[in-house]
Design an enzyme around this catalytic site. Structure first.
Site, PDB file in Angstrom:
ATOM      1  N   ASP A 115       0.836  -1.200   0.000  1.00 39.69           N
ATOM      2  CA  ASP A 115       0.000   0.000   0.000  1.00 39.69           C
ATOM      3  C   ASP A 115       0.874   1.255   0.000  1.00 39.69           C
ATOM      4  OD1 ASP A 115       0.857  -0.039   2.609  1.00 39.69           O
ATOM      5  OD2 ASP A 115      -1.145  -0.015   3.505  1.00 39.69           O
ATOM      6  N   SER A 116       2.209   1.066   0.011  1.00 39.96           N
ATOM      7  CA  SER A 116       3.121   2.195  -0.240  1.00 39.96           C
ATOM      8  C   SER A 116       2.845   2.795  -1.612  1.00 39.96           C
ATOM      9  CB  SER A 116       4.579   1.740  -0.137  1.00 39.96           C
ATOM     10  OG  SER A 116       4.809   0.588  -0.916  1.00 39.96           O
ATOM     11  N   LYS A 148      -0.729  -9.474   3.175  1.00 47.41           N
ATOM     12  CA  LYS A 148      -0.015  -8.928   4.337  1.00 47.41           C
ATOM     13  C   LYS A 148      -0.925  -7.949   5.057  1.00 47.41           C
ATOM     14  CE  LYS A 148       3.326  -5.604   4.032  1.00 47.41           C
ATOM     15  NZ  LYS A 148       2.713  -4.521   4.832  1.00 47.41           N
ATOM     16  N   ASP A 178      -0.852  -6.385  -0.222  1.00 47.15           N
ATOM     17  CA  ASP A 178      -1.130  -5.690   1.039  1.00 47.15           C
ATOM     18  C   ASP A 178      -2.626  -5.516   1.242  1.00 47.15           C
ATOM     19  OD1 ASP A 178       0.453  -4.818   3.098  1.00 47.15           O
ATOM     20  OD2 ASP A 178       1.188  -3.042   2.045  1.00 47.15           O
ATOM     21  N   GLU A 219       9.398  -3.404  10.566  1.00 44.63           N
ATOM     22  CA  GLU A 219       9.720  -2.096   9.988  1.00 44.63           C
ATOM     23  C   GLU A 219      10.209  -1.123  11.050  1.00 44.63           C
ATOM     24  OE1 GLU A 219       6.817  -0.396   7.326  1.00 44.63           O
ATOM     25  OE2 GLU A 219       7.970   1.460   7.118  1.00 44.63           O
ATOM     26  N   GLU A 228      -1.115  -5.273   8.751  1.00 41.42           N
ATOM     27  CA  GLU A 228      -0.328  -4.590   9.776  1.00 41.42           C
ATOM     28  C   GLU A 228      -0.934  -4.799  11.162  1.00 41.42           C
ATOM     29  OE1 GLU A 228       0.213  -0.449   8.816  1.00 41.42           O
ATOM     30  OE2 GLU A 228       1.000  -0.893   6.823  1.00 41.42           O
TER      31      GLU A 228
HETATM   32  O1  KIV Z   1       3.488  -1.061   1.606  1.00 45.74           O
HETATM   33  C1  KIV Z   1       4.686  -1.359   1.694  1.00 45.74           C
HETATM   34  O2  KIV Z   1       5.495  -1.129   0.791  1.00 45.74           O
HETATM   35  C2  KIV Z   1       5.134  -2.011   2.907  1.00 45.74           C
HETATM   36  C3  KIV Z   1       6.605  -2.178   3.093  1.00 45.74           C
HETATM   37  C4  KIV Z   1       7.171  -0.895   3.564  1.00 45.74           C
HETATM   38  C5  KIV Z   1       6.935  -3.300   3.986  1.00 45.74           C
HETATM   39  O3  KIV Z   1       4.336  -2.363   3.722  1.00 45.74           O
END
Ligand code: KIV
Length: 286
Positions: free
Chosen positions: A47-48, A116, A86, A185, A118
């Site tokens: 989600d970056s 993934k 994500d 992180e 958080e």
């Molecule tokens: O969204 C992302 O790129 C991440 C990484 C920073 C691990 O969660």
């Protein structure tokens, strides 16, 4: 014989063999093809993308639709790496059934092999529900960017004894809930080392030092695609922004002064074929 994608089992074996696990983010087909060719075994459709692709100032506005479409593009561009998608902000925290429905979209429509999310102990029951349903789940603790408004910024986490202990508890809760790997992180090196030695599943660090089982970086950060910002932890593997800018200025100048396109980029009509097509239009084609 068809080449099969890397599996979570293979990633686990890499930890057992002490073989470091490189991982990088991707959000589109073209970058995914380059990463595939590099041999990197695992890609995160992170989600970056909110920051580096969509221009938001956080990851919070990113939607499940954004990640589904990016994942599908990354899957189309790759044959080998394990693709982790994500789960965006509030796509999994409301309740386990909502989490399962959204994770199913990332897997079934996006084509990812894993998801993934958080958080630590607080999301462990959600991780368990997804894992029990047969999904491969990666955890993410330490700095969790979706919590930026509560954390008050993107800062190193786990710097005091009590917060460090909480990060260790979070890691253990995720492992117990069935996560196959955990992103660590922005935590101190010593804490990441302790967690990596304690867990039987791989840790993937970002700004968490050298003792993690693997490392992940954001594609745009490590390649210097943002001319104004590069996080300290991303390393400096290329500085592409000025190279791309230079090429674009040269192109623009060439268009303006008429030196682009040249003969090499031009196509001409075969006069004899034009005459033929005037009598038989079906003949005009490539
Ligand atoms: O969204 C992302 O790129 C991440 C990484 C920073 C691990 O969660």
């Amino acid at each position: 014989m068809a080449v099969r994608r890397i599996t979570t089992h293979k990633i686990q074996q890499m930890k057992l063999r002490g073989e470091p696990i490189p991982m990088v983010t991707a959000y589109d087909y073209t970058a995914a093809r380059i990463i595939d060719a590099s041999g990197i075994p695992m890609i995160l459709v992170g989600d970056s993308m909110g920051h580096v692709v969509l221009g938001y100032d956080s990851t919070i506005p990113v939607t499940v639709d954004d990640i589904v479409s990016a994942s599908a593009a990354v899957v189309r561009g790759t044959t080998r790496p394990l693709i982790v998608a994500d789960m965006p902000f509030l796509s999994y925290q409301i309740d386990a059934e909502t989490a399962l429905r959204n994770a199913a979209r990332l897997i079934q429509e996006g084509g990812a092999q894993a998801v993934k999310l958080e958080g630590g102990q607080a999301v462990a029951p959600i991780v368990r529900r997804l894992a029990d349903a047969g999904l491969a789940v990666m955890g993410h603790i330490g700095l969790t960017p979706q919590h930026v408004n509560r954390l008050g910024g993107y800062r190193v986490q786990g710097k005091t004894e009590s917060t460090a202990n909480q990060v260790v508890e979070d890691a253990l809760a995720l492992q117990d809930a069935g996560a196959f790997a955990i992103v660590l992180e922005l935590i101190p090196v010593e804490l990441a080392k302790k967690i990596t030695e304690t867990l039987s599943i791989p840790t993937i660090g970002i700004g968490a030092g050298v003792y993690c089982d693997g490392q992940i970086q954001v594609f745009h950060d490590m390649l210097g695609l943002d001319p104004d910002f590069r996080p300290r932890h991303s390393g400096n593997y290329a500085n592409l922004a000025p190279i791309i800018k230079k090429a674009l200025i040269r192109y623009s100048d060439d268009v303006k002064d008429g030196t682009f396109p040249t003969e090499a980029q031009s196509f001409y009509v075969d006069e004899s074929r034009i005459r033929e097509s005037a009598t038989n239009p079906a003949e005009l084609g490539d």
